[in-house]
Design a protein around this motif. Structure first.
Motif, PDB file in Angstrom:
ATOM      1  N   ASP A   9       0.846  -1.194   0.000  1.00 44.08           N
ATOM      2  CA  ASP A   9       0.000   0.000   0.000  1.00 44.08           C
ATOM      3  C   ASP A   9       0.883   1.246   0.000  1.00 44.08           C
ATOM      4  O   ASP A   9       1.710   1.428   0.902  1.00 44.08           O
ATOM      5  N   PHE A  10       0.697   2.094  -0.995  1.00 49.71           N
ATOM      6  CA  PHE A  10       1.441   3.341  -1.068  1.00 49.71           C
ATOM      7  C   PHE A  10       0.498   4.532  -0.916  1.00 49.71           C
ATOM      8  O   PHE A  10      -0.722   4.391  -1.055  1.00 49.71           O
ATOM      9  N   VAL A  11       1.062   5.684  -0.635  1.00 45.08           N
ATOM     10  CA  VAL A  11       0.253   6.885  -0.410  1.00 45.08           C
ATOM     11  C   VAL A  11       0.373   7.850  -1.581  1.00 45.08           C
ATOM     12  O   VAL A  11       0.158   9.043  -1.435  1.00 45.08           O
ATOM     13  N   PHE A  12       0.762   7.304  -2.732  1.00 48.92           N
ATOM     14  CA  PHE A  12       0.855   8.119  -3.940  1.00 48.92           C
ATOM     15  C   PHE A  12       0.335   7.297  -5.112  1.00 48.92           C
ATOM     16  O   PHE A  12       0.174   6.070  -5.019  1.00 48.92           O
ATOM     17  N   SER A  13       0.098   7.974  -6.202  1.00 50.15           N
ATOM     18  CA  SER A  13      -0.420   7.305  -7.397  1.00 50.15           C
ATOM     19  C   SER A  13       0.683   6.481  -8.052  1.00 50.15           C
ATOM     20  O   SER A  13       1.811   6.957  -8.221  1.00 50.15           O
ATOM     21  N   VAL A  14       0.363   5.245  -8.397  1.00 52.64           N
ATOM     22  CA  VAL A  14       1.304   4.345  -9.076  1.00 52.64           C
ATOM     23  C   VAL A  14       0.796   4.105 -10.490  1.00 52.64           C
ATOM     24  O   VAL A  14      -0.334   3.628 -10.680  1.00 52.64           O
ATOM     25  N   ALA A  15       1.610   4.438 -11.481  1.00 50.73           N
ATOM     26  CA  ALA A  15       1.183   4.312 -12.873  1.00 50.73           C
ATOM     27  C   ALA A  15       1.074   2.852 -13.290  1.00 50.73           C
ATOM     28  O   ALA A  15       0.096   2.441 -13.925  1.00 50.73           O
ATOM     29  N   ASN A  16       2.080   2.049 -12.943  1.00 47.29           N
ATOM     30  CA  ASN A  16       2.079   0.633 -13.322  1.00 47.29           C
ATOM     31  C   ASN A  16       2.670  -0.190 -12.185  1.00 47.29           C
ATOM     32  O   ASN A  16       3.707   0.163 -11.617  1.00 47.29           O
ATOM     33  N   ARG A  17       2.005  -1.299 -11.891  1.00 45.21           N
ATOM     34  CA  ARG A  17       2.494  -2.236 -10.874  1.00 45.21           C
ATOM     35  C   ARG A  17       2.637  -3.611 -11.515  1.00 45.21           C
ATOM     36  O   ARG A  17       1.666  -4.129 -12.079  1.00 45.21           O
ATOM     37  N   LEU A  18       3.815  -4.175 -11.447  1.00 43.87           N
ATOM     38  CA  LEU A  18       4.015  -5.566 -11.844  1.00 43.87           C
ATOM     39  C   LEU A  18       4.200  -6.353 -10.558  1.00 43.87           C
ATOM     40  O   LEU A  18       5.270  -6.338  -9.947  1.00 43.87           O
ATOM     41  N   ILE A  19       3.127  -6.998 -10.108  1.00 45.98           N
ATOM     42  CA  ILE A  19       3.153  -7.756  -8.858  1.00 45.98           C
ATOM     43  C   ILE A  19       3.314  -9.228  -9.203  1.00 45.98           C
ATOM     44  O   ILE A  19       2.407  -9.857  -9.759  1.00 45.98           O
ATOM     45  N   ILE A  20       4.467  -9.744  -8.894  1.00 37.25           N
ATOM     46  CA  ILE A  20       4.811 -11.097  -9.301  1.00 37.25           C
ATOM     47  C   ILE A  20       5.747 -11.680  -8.258  1.00 37.25           C
ATOM     48  O   ILE A  20       6.490 -10.949  -7.604  1.00 37.25           O
ATOM     49  N   GLY A  21       5.698 -13.003  -8.065  1.00 39.70           N
ATOM     50  CA  GLY A  21       6.494 -13.654  -7.035  1.00 39.70           C
ATOM     51  C   GLY A  21       7.981 -13.429  -7.193  1.00 39.70           C
ATOM     52  O   GLY A  21       8.457 -12.939  -8.222  1.00 39.70           O
ATOM     53  N   PRO A  22       8.762 -13.779  -6.176  1.00 36.06           N
ATOM     54  CA  PRO A  22      10.212 -13.552  -6.218  1.00 36.06           C
ATOM     55  C   PRO A  22      10.876 -14.134  -7.456  1.00 36.06           C
ATOM     56  O   PRO A  22      11.760 -13.513  -8.053  1.00 36.06           O
ATOM     57  N   ALA A  23      10.457 -15.333  -7.867  1.00 36.35           N
ATOM     58  CA  ALA A  23      11.069 -15.950  -9.039  1.00 36.35           C
ATOM     59  C   ALA A  23      10.736 -15.179 -10.310  1.00 36.35           C
ATOM     60  O   ALA A  23      11.522 -15.171 -11.265  1.00 36.35           O
ATOM     61  N   GLY A  24       9.587 -14.520 -10.336  1.00 31.51           N
ATOM     62  CA  GLY A  24       9.180 -13.775 -11.526  1.00 31.51           C
ATOM     63  C   GLY A  24       9.686 -12.358 -11.586  1.00 31.51           C
ATOM     64  O   GLY A  24       9.582 -11.701 -12.636  1.00 31.51           O
ATOM     65  N   MET A  25      10.231 -11.859 -10.477  1.00 29.31           N
ATOM     66  CA  MET A  25      10.717 -10.481 -10.471  1.00 29.31           C
ATOM     67  C   MET A  25      11.829 -10.267 -11.491  1.00 29.31           C
ATOM     68  O   MET A  25      11.895  -9.232 -12.157  1.00 29.31           O
ATOM     69  N   VAL A  26      12.704 -11.255 -11.614  1.00 30.06           N
ATOM     70  CA  VAL A  26      13.802 -11.158 -12.580  1.00 30.06           C
ATOM     71  C   VAL A  26      13.242 -11.083 -13.993  1.00 30.06           C
ATOM     72  O   VAL A  26      13.656 -10.250 -14.815  1.00 30.06           O
ATOM     73  N   GLY A  27      12.282 -11.963 -14.295  1.00 27.80           N
ATOM     74  CA  GLY A  27      11.693 -11.976 -15.627  1.00 27.80           C
ATOM     75  C   GLY A  27      10.967 -10.692 -15.953  1.00 27.80           C
ATOM     76  O   GLY A  27      11.055 -10.175 -17.077  1.00 27.80           O
ATOM     77  N   ALA A  28      10.233 -10.136 -14.982  1.00 25.99           N
ATOM     78  CA  ALA A  28       9.516  -8.881 -15.207  1.00 25.99           C
ATOM     79  C   ALA A  28      10.489  -7.734 -15.454  1.00 25.99           C
ATOM     80  O   ALA A  28      10.272  -6.888 -16.339  1.00 25.99           O
ATOM     81  N   THR A  29      11.568  -7.693 -14.686  1.00 27.41           N
ATOM     82  CA  THR A  29      12.578  -6.648 -14.879  1.00 27.41           C
ATOM     83  C   THR A  29      13.267  -6.815 -16.226  1.00 27.41           C
ATOM     84  O   THR A  29      13.540  -5.825 -16.931  1.00 27.41           O
ATOM     85  N   ALA A  30      13.542  -8.066 -16.603  1.00 32.40           N
ATOM     86  CA  ALA A  30      14.151  -8.324 -17.908  1.00 32.40           C
ATOM     87  C   ALA A  30      13.226  -7.900 -19.034  1.00 32.40           C
ATOM     88  O   ALA A  30      13.688  -7.403 -20.075  1.00 32.40           O
ATOM     89  N   ALA A  31      11.917  -8.075 -18.855  1.00 32.11           N
ATOM     90  CA  ALA A  31      10.960  -7.668 -19.882  1.00 32.11           C
ATOM     91  C   ALA A  31      10.983  -6.163 -20.100  1.00 32.11           C
ATOM     92  O   ALA A  31      10.875  -5.681 -21.237  1.00 32.11           O
TER      93      ALA A  31
END
Length: 797
Positions: free
Chosen positions: A415-437
């Motif tokens: 939960d953040f207190v500011f507007s977030v344009a895009n959130r990629l919420i993915i498990g620890p194993a998928g964080m690398v893949g999302a960042t690579a994308a």
């Protein structure tokens, strides 16, 4: 032809004094700069203008009625009178109305002696009240363990209401009723949730909102004030410590516009309570045949020296806390290296060191703290920045309010207190893949081929659109940055995440920055408290072993500087096991714990926050020194002095220091060539994390260091650590689990029983189980494979 971006300057006259300012500026802004005093209650330079207290009424020439200085824009040729009969009559009339319902309880009010109403009533109030009717009484509100309320004293300035909405970003306070029946209260009965809530104490001009831990403990005129630096996160917030005798009574913010402006987090404000904890270590102790004995300093230091001398250099280590001062860290590594060992590390929560040789010498923010406000776009990878660094989150909120696009790649939808344009919420194993994308999308947008190493890391197609949106935003933004947070740092593929983050920053023309976790994480690198680099990030001839390697390969002697292994390390169970197998362990700490009593052989009491001088280097690279406010408790001594004397006992050259300033200056000279560039690129694209059900653990805001863990008030808040296994609804259904059910969490060889909670913020294949509790300490690393077994099982294996 004038520059259209330069504001038009106008000239006005105030009490016969000529002043200049930009057209449209409020009158009170100019008078404040000119040190012309105008009384006020509702106005605050960091909040929007309310103009509802009317205390700042002044006379303006050719205007029939007095005008509020806080809401009157200046105009060319304006003549203002702040002390004329008309102005004084209006101000005194306002004060009389404010006192109509205000209770006459100054002698028992906690604000007495530092109350703005009390001060102004002396100058603008009547000696006898003309009001003979009954005064109103307002019921107090319980808004949590940090802020005490006495709402009968409230004068409806609405500073607290505006703060909660405009600065904290959470609409927690509001006004109901009209006229004298107006009441300020919390929308939903219960605790305030903001990590900045304590600032309403400073904002309140009367005794309606006061510090609950400080309440009725001291009077303002009994306190001695001394500036210091907050010892928790990497912001280095400037604070004022108030002490009475040898006891710290409270902490309040000190204004520093370039760092914390006028705000501090609740962690910085209330952690001082931990200084007087019952487990405070005040006497040197030695363990003989499993029994602890209090001894004199000479005996303890000689025992330490003998133990270190008889330990082989390659088996000798020092594990240091990143909350230690620059001077302490510098002397600790200097002592270790003088004894022939480079086995020293402060990176207690680092999950991957494969690319440590290519890491930047200065792992800082990559920009100034104030410059965060001017970003046009930012990508934050693996961070709950709102809780990890509340003041940095406030700066990003200001950027978001100005139109910046903020993007997050996280294993939990925090939960953040500011507007977030895009959130990629993915498990620890998928964080690398999302960042690579994201990196691949940027490379393709720039007309470049995507290297096979990056292409092979790209994750499933469901994040492709989000990755492309993030890439497009970063590419189009005139000023963009990529930040790596605390969760990314503890990730087993941190080296890969860092390499990808550097690629993203390079391709969008931005900078890659870091969100250091502790008060002196950056300073520890400069001080040489790491195995592969010396002072000022210099190259060492014989690189030592870091914490992970020490745990894996074992050690025969170890010095713990300010470290509680069960709570400060990423993989506490394995660290504790390694220390138990260690032949000789010295703990230098302000406190004692069951774990330290179990693994240590000698315990040396050192000074806590407020009891020692030192220096912190914050995330932007600013060196900030501070002095001790009160003497150390009992026989405790500042750690830099203990290390200096220990060097003398061991006959090590170069330990003839008389002050901490001498230590600091010596280190500063060695760091003169080190810049604040964070752009050094990594080149690691091999993942170490398997797919499957993964645990992800954040460090709760009130579990980050020894002091906050011992603050009773902070531990009563909703942000205190809890041992809960949070999983998605889909995951719960797949495992046949339901809310509130007991489950065995199995990680490696460890097993712990906890309660299941279904949470929409958690993605599939992820178990969000925070650090910070005794049970969590018995599990494995903060990110790693885990399984959930229905039922309570047998407890810990």
């Amino acid at each position: 032809m004038s520059d259209s971006s330069t504001p038009e300057m106008v000239t006005i006259e105030v009490d016969g004094q000529e002043l200049q300012g930009p057209a449209g500026a409020m009158l009170i802004e100019l008078t404040d700069k000119a040190c012309i005093d105008i009384p006020r209650f509702c106005y605050h330079d960091k909040l929007t203008i309310a103009a509802n207290c009317r205390m700042c009424l002044v006379e303006v020439e050719k205007v029939p009625k007095p005008l509020p200085a806080c809401a009157t824009p200046i105009m060319e040729g304006m003549k203002v009178f702040t002390k004329s009969d008309k102005a004084r009559m209006a101000q005194k009339g306002t004060m009389e109305f404010l006192l109509v319902n205000h209770p006459l309880d100054c002698p028992i009010c906690d604000q007495g002696g530092e109350c703005e109403l009390q001060d102004l009533a002396l100058g603008y109030g009547r000696d006898i009240s003309r009001f003979s009717e009954n005064k109103r009484v307002v019921a107090d509100k319980d808004i949590g363990p940090l802020v005490a309320t006495d709402m009968t004293r409230c004068i409806h300035c609405t500073r607290c209401v505006r703060f909660s909405e405009e600065i904290a970003g959470i609409r927690e306070l509001g006004a109901t009723g009209r006229g004298e029946n107006t009441e300020i209260g919390i929308y939903i009965e219960g605790s305030m949730q903001s990590e900045l809530s304590g600032n309403i104490i400073d904002l309140c001009p009367v005794g309606a909102l006061t510090s609950k831990p400080f309440r009725f403990t001291a009077r303002a005129w009994e306190l001695v004030q001394q500036p210091s630096i907050a010892p928790h996160d990497s912001v280095g917030s400037n604070i004022l410590v108030h002490a009475r005798g040898s006891q710290i009574m409270r902490v309040v913010p000190d204004r520093n516009e370039s760092i914390n402006e006028v705000w501090i987090s609740d962690r910085d404000r209330f952690s001082y309570e931990g200084i007087g904890s019952d487990d405070r270590l005040t006497t040197p102790r030695i363990k003989t045949n499993g029994v602890w004995h209090d001894v004199e300093w000479q005996v303890a230091l000689q025992a330490v020296a003998d133990g270190l001398r008889t330990t082989s250099a390659d088996q000798l280590a020092a594990i240091t806390s990143p909350t230690s001062t620059l001077e302490e860290l510098y002397l600790a590594q200097k002592l270790m290296r003088a004894l022939g060992s480079s086995n020293i590390d402060h990176r207690l929560r680092l999950g991957d060191v494969r690319d440590q040789d290519s890491a930047p010498a200065f792992p800082g923010l990559g920009c100034s703290i104030a410059d965060l406000e001017s970003l046009d776009a930012a990508l934050v990878i693996g961070s709950n920045i709102r809780k990890d660094q509340p003041i940095l989150a406030h700066r990003l909120r200001k950027a978001s309010n100005a139109g910046a696009e903020l993007h997050f790649i996280n294993p939990v939808d925090f939960d953040f207190v500011f507007s977030v344009a895009n959130r990629l919420i993915i498990g620890p194993a998928g964080m690398v893949g999302a960042t690579a994308a994201v990196a691949a999308a940027l490379l393709e947008a720039n007309g470049k081929s995507v290297p096979a190493d990056i292409r092979n890391l790209c994750t499933a197609s469901e994040v492709d659109q989000g990755a492309k949106a993030i890439a497009g935003s970063l590419q189009q933004a005139p000023r963009s940055m990529v930040f790596l947070g605390a969760i990314a740092e503890s990730h087993p593929d941190y080296s890969v995440l860092r390499s990808l983050a550097c690629t993203i920053a390079s391709e969008c023309g931005g900078q890659c920055g870091y969100l250091p976790q502790s008060a002196n994480s950056v300073g520890a690198c400069l001080a040489g408290a790491q195995p592969h680099r010396g002072v000022g990030a210099s190259t060492v001839s014989d690189s030592g072993r870091g914490l992970a390697a020490l745990v894996e390969g074992g050690m025969s002697g170890c010095v713990l500087l300010g470290v509680e292994p069960e709570a400060d390390c990423d993989d506490p169970a394995h660290v504790i096991a390694a220390l138990e197998d260690c032949g000789f362990v010295v703990s230098m700490h302000a406190f004692t714990t069951e774990t330290l009593e179990q693994v240590a052989d000698v315990m040396l009491p050192i000074a806590a926050f407020g009891e020692t001088s030192g220096t912190f280097v914050n995330a932007e690279g600013t060196w900030q020194s501070f002095s001790g406010v009160v003497p150390p408790r009992g026989d405790a001594r500042p750690a830099w002095k203990v290390l200096r004397v220990l060097g003398n006992v061991l006959d090590v050259e170069g330990f003839e220091y008389e002050s901490s300033e001498q230590v600091r200056d010596e280190l500063h000279r060695a760091c003169e060539g080190v810049g604040t560039d964070t752009s050094q690129h990594g080149n690691c694209y091999t993942t170490a994390l398997d797919v499957g059900l993964m645990r992800v653990a954040d460090v709760p805001i009130y579990s980050t260091d020894a002091l906050v863990r011992r603050s009773p008030a902070l531990q009563k808040t909703g942000d205190a650590a809890s041992f809960l296994a949070r999983i998605s609804h889909a995951q719960a259904a797949q495992l046949g689990l339901s809310d509130g059910e007991s489950v065995s969490v199995v990680q490696g060889d460890a097993r712990q029983v906890c309660t299941v909670v279904t949470d929409t913020r958690v993605p599939e294949s992820t178990v969000w189980l925070s650090c910070g509790t005794a049970k969590a300490a018995m599990l494995g690393a903060s990110i790693g494979p885990v399984s959930l077994e229905k039922g309570s099982g047998e407890g810990m294996l």
